[in-house]
Design a protein around this motif. Structure first.
Motif, PDB file in Angstrom:
ATOM      1  N   LEU A 187      -5.814 -44.867  52.389  1.00  0.00           N
ATOM      2  CA  LEU A 187      -5.370 -46.223  52.056  1.00  0.00           C
ATOM      3  C   LEU A 187      -6.522 -47.041  51.465  1.00  0.00           C
ATOM      4  O   LEU A 187      -7.548 -47.231  52.115  1.00  0.00           O
ATOM      5  CB  LEU A 187      -4.856 -46.881  53.342  1.00  0.00           C
ATOM      6  CG  LEU A 187      -4.181 -48.214  53.126  1.00  0.00           C
ATOM      7  CD1 LEU A 187      -2.778 -48.159  53.702  1.00  0.00           C
ATOM      8  CD2 LEU A 187      -4.961 -49.332  53.761  1.00  0.00           C
ATOM      9  N   SER A 207      -0.075 -60.566  54.088  1.00  0.00           N
ATOM     10  CA  SER A 207      -0.478 -59.643  55.145  1.00  0.00           C
ATOM     11  C   SER A 207      -0.744 -58.248  54.563  1.00  0.00           C
ATOM     12  O   SER A 207       0.031 -57.763  53.739  1.00  0.00           O
ATOM     13  CB  SER A 207       0.652 -59.579  56.182  1.00  0.00           C
ATOM     14  OG  SER A 207       0.269 -58.723  57.212  1.00  0.00           O
ATOM     15  N   GLY A 208      -1.845 -57.659  54.970  1.00  0.00           N
ATOM     16  CA  GLY A 208      -2.176 -56.318  54.506  1.00  0.00           C
ATOM     17  C   GLY A 208      -2.934 -56.293  53.186  1.00  0.00           C
ATOM     18  O   GLY A 208      -3.257 -55.224  52.661  1.00  0.00           O
ATOM     19  N   ALA A 209      -3.268 -57.475  52.636  1.00  0.00           N
ATOM     20  CA  ALA A 209      -3.940 -57.536  51.325  1.00  0.00           C
ATOM     21  C   ALA A 209      -5.382 -57.028  51.371  1.00  0.00           C
ATOM     22  O   ALA A 209      -5.971 -56.718  50.344  1.00  0.00           O
ATOM     23  CB  ALA A 209      -3.914 -58.961  50.802  1.00  0.00           C
ATOM     24  N   GLY A 210      -5.958 -56.991  52.587  1.00  0.00           N
ATOM     25  CA  GLY A 210      -7.337 -56.524  52.699  1.00  0.00           C
ATOM     26  C   GLY A 210      -8.328 -57.636  52.982  1.00  0.00           C
ATOM     27  O   GLY A 210      -9.550 -57.432  52.955  1.00  0.00           O
ATOM     28  N   LYS A 211      -7.826 -58.822  53.299  1.00  0.00           N
ATOM     29  CA  LYS A 211      -8.695 -59.994  53.507  1.00  0.00           C
ATOM     30  C   LYS A 211      -9.680 -59.776  54.650  1.00  0.00           C
ATOM     31  O   LYS A 211     -10.884 -59.983  54.505  1.00  0.00           O
ATOM     32  CB  LYS A 211      -7.844 -61.246  53.829  1.00  0.00           C
ATOM     33  CG  LYS A 211      -6.706 -61.508  52.872  1.00  0.00           C
ATOM     34  CD  LYS A 211      -5.914 -62.740  53.258  1.00  0.00           C
ATOM     35  CE  LYS A 211      -5.130 -62.623  54.565  1.00  0.00           C
ATOM     36  NZ  LYS A 211      -4.024 -61.634  54.512  1.00  0.00           N
ATOM     37  N   SER A 212      -9.144 -59.377  55.823  1.00  0.00           N
ATOM     38  CA  SER A 212     -10.022 -59.211  56.989  1.00  0.00           C
ATOM     39  C   SER A 212     -11.022 -58.085  56.748  1.00  0.00           C
ATOM     40  O   SER A 212     -12.204 -58.222  57.073  1.00  0.00           O
ATOM     41  CB  SER A 212      -9.200 -58.880  58.241  1.00  0.00           C
ATOM     42  OG  SER A 212      -8.337 -59.934  58.536  1.00  0.00           O
ATOM     43  N   THR A 213     -10.535 -57.004  56.173  1.00  0.00           N
ATOM     44  CA  THR A 213     -11.431 -55.869  55.920  1.00  0.00           C
ATOM     45  C   THR A 213     -12.583 -56.302  55.020  1.00  0.00           C
ATOM     46  O   THR A 213     -13.750 -56.007  55.310  1.00  0.00           O
ATOM     47  CB  THR A 213     -10.649 -54.704  55.273  1.00  0.00           C
ATOM     48  OG1 THR A 213      -9.536 -54.384  56.108  1.00  0.00           O
ATOM     49  CG2 THR A 213     -11.531 -53.477  55.096  1.00  0.00           C
TER      50      THR A 213
HETATM   51  N1  LIG Z   1      -8.975 -49.580  61.133  1.00  0.00           N
HETATM   52  C1  LIG Z   1      -7.995 -49.341  60.261  1.00  0.00           C
HETATM   53  N2  LIG Z   1      -7.478 -48.082  60.115  1.00  0.00           N
HETATM   54  C2  LIG Z   1      -6.514 -47.852  59.208  1.00  0.00           C
HETATM   55  N3  LIG Z   1      -5.988 -48.778  58.385  1.00  0.00           N
HETATM   56  C3  LIG Z   1      -6.454 -50.029  58.478  1.00  0.00           C
HETATM   57  C4  LIG Z   1      -7.485 -50.385  59.418  1.00  0.00           C
HETATM   58  N4  LIG Z   1      -7.748 -51.708  59.268  1.00  0.00           N
HETATM   59  C5  LIG Z   1      -6.936 -52.165  58.305  1.00  0.00           C
HETATM   60  N5  LIG Z   1      -6.157 -51.166  57.828  1.00  0.00           N
HETATM   61  C6  LIG Z   1      -5.180 -51.277  56.736  1.00  0.00           C
HETATM   62  O1  LIG Z   1      -5.862 -51.788  55.598  1.00  0.00           O
HETATM   63  C7  LIG Z   1      -5.034 -52.725  54.889  1.00  0.00           C
HETATM   64  C8  LIG Z   1      -5.760 -54.058  54.825  1.00  0.00           C
HETATM   65  O2  LIG Z   1      -5.841 -54.576  56.154  1.00  0.00           O
HETATM   66  P1  LIG Z   1      -6.439 -55.995  56.495  1.00  0.00           P
HETATM   67  O3  LIG Z   1      -6.356 -56.154  57.965  1.00  0.00           O
HETATM   68  O4  LIG Z   1      -7.764 -56.130  55.859  1.00  0.00           O
HETATM   69  O5  LIG Z   1      -5.419 -56.978  55.769  1.00  0.00           O
HETATM   70  P2  LIG Z   1      -5.257 -58.547  55.908  1.00  0.00           P
HETATM   71  O6  LIG Z   1      -5.124 -59.083  54.517  1.00  0.00           O
HETATM   72  O7  LIG Z   1      -6.323 -59.098  56.766  1.00  0.00           O
HETATM   73  O8  LIG Z   1      -3.822 -58.657  56.627  1.00  0.00           O
HETATM   74  P3  LIG Z   1      -3.319 -59.681  57.761  1.00  0.00           P
HETATM   75  O9  LIG Z   1      -3.018 -60.970  57.042  1.00  0.00           O
HETATM   76  O10 LIG Z   1      -2.073 -59.033  58.269  1.00  0.00           O
HETATM   77  O11 LIG Z   1      -4.374 -59.798  58.794  1.00  0.00           O
HETATM   78  C9  LIG Z   1      -3.726 -52.783  55.644  1.00  0.00           C
HETATM   79  O12 LIG Z   1      -2.819 -51.919  55.008  1.00  0.00           O
HETATM   80  C10 LIG Z   1      -4.080 -52.277  57.021  1.00  0.00           C
HETATM   81  O13 LIG Z   1      -2.972 -51.655  57.627  1.00  0.00           O
END
Ligand SMILES: Nc1ncnc2c1ncn2[C@@H]1O[C@H](COP(=O)(O)OP(=O)(O)OP(=O)(O)O)[C@@H](O)[C@H]1O
Ligand SMILES: [Mg+2]
Length: 256
Positions: A19, A41-47
């Protein structure tokens, strides 16, 4: 102050396709900014934000914070660098078996600050968030807004230069959101702390951010300054931010 250059992060999913959580993302965050990262949600912001202090180690790319190449640091150097980067979370992450005072004390204990110096610093941090009368309370006795203020005080304990905030207002009621944002703005202005905020809430961006990155499916699709009157927004999110318009579409309603 913070430079992210071509940052990539792939999660290997057991029995699934890899992914691409963050793809070739680049951000420039300057001293004094309140920089918002917004997206669905899931855009990758937190990562992406978590790569700044290497809570998430990218597969490739460059991360410079306070002039330091974060990926070149050894463990000891990284621990030290992380002390100048505070962090707060959506669900506060307080230690429930410690009082408010002891929660704020925790990062100071980890940093090896002697007990005699800790008390003054803890009281100073609790004063900043207006909780000096709650020192002996346990988190269970506090409201969501108060818990987040304790988390802010704890994040300030080691005098960080940067504060990372992951959905800081998503678990507090709307009337408390304003006071949390006001504290963050005050910390930015009065203490000169650079702030990065991940959010899916338009009002958070509008209230306090001066710069914004919009993410979609791991990609930073747009970057702009909120006061740039010449900017022509392309993404839906940026258009909403600039138009000041409420569109009751199913997908976007969550952002209004
Ligand atoms: N530790 C992990 N292992 C596998 N996949 C992950 C992990 N952390 C995040 N993901 C996936 O990576 C993608 C980005 O996740 P992330 O948490 O960065 O999104 P986000 O924009 O912060 O979403 P949200 O608004 O829901 O918090 C998502 O598809 C998530 O499921
Ligand atoms: Mg997130």
């Amino acid at each position: 102050m913070i430079t992210l250059q071509n940052v990539n992060k792939v999660f290997q999913i057991p029995d699934g396709e890899p992914l691409n959580a963050v793809s070739s993302a680049s951000l420039q965050i300057d001293e004094g900014d309140i920089y918002g990262i917004i997206g669905f949600s899931g855009a990758g912001k937190s990562t992406l934000m978590r790569t700044i202090n290497l809570l998430e180690r990218p597969d490739s790319g460059k991360i410079i914070v306070n002039g330091q190449d974060m990926l070149a640091l050894n463990e000891k150097e990284l621990r030290k660098a992380r002390m100048s980067i505070g962090m707060i979370f959506q669900h506060f992450n307080l230690l429930n078996n410690r009082t408010v005072f002891e929660n704020v004390s925790f990062p100071l204990e980890i940093a090896g600050v002697p007990k005699s110096e800790r008390k003054q610093r803890i009281e100073e941090c609790l004063r900043i968030v207006g909780l000096e009368d709650k020192t002996k309370a346990y988190p269970a006795k506090l409201s969501g807004g108060q818990k987040q203020r304790v988390a802010i005080a704890r994040a300030l304990a080691n005098k960080p230069k940067v504060l990372l905030c992951d959905e800081p207002t998503s678990s507090v009621d709307p009337s408390t959101t304003g006071s949390i944002l006001a504290f963050l703005k005050e910390i930015n202005e009065r203490l000169g702390i650079t702030i990065v905020i991940v959010t899916h809430e338009m009002n958070v961006i509008k209230s306090i951010c001066n710069k914004v990155a919009v993410m979609e499916q791991g990609v930073v699709v747009e970057k702009f300054e909120m006061n740039d009157s010449k900017f022509v927004p392309k993404s839906n999110i940026a258009q909403f931010l600039f138009k000041n318009e409420i569109v009751l579409d199913k997908r976007e309603v969550a952002y209004v």
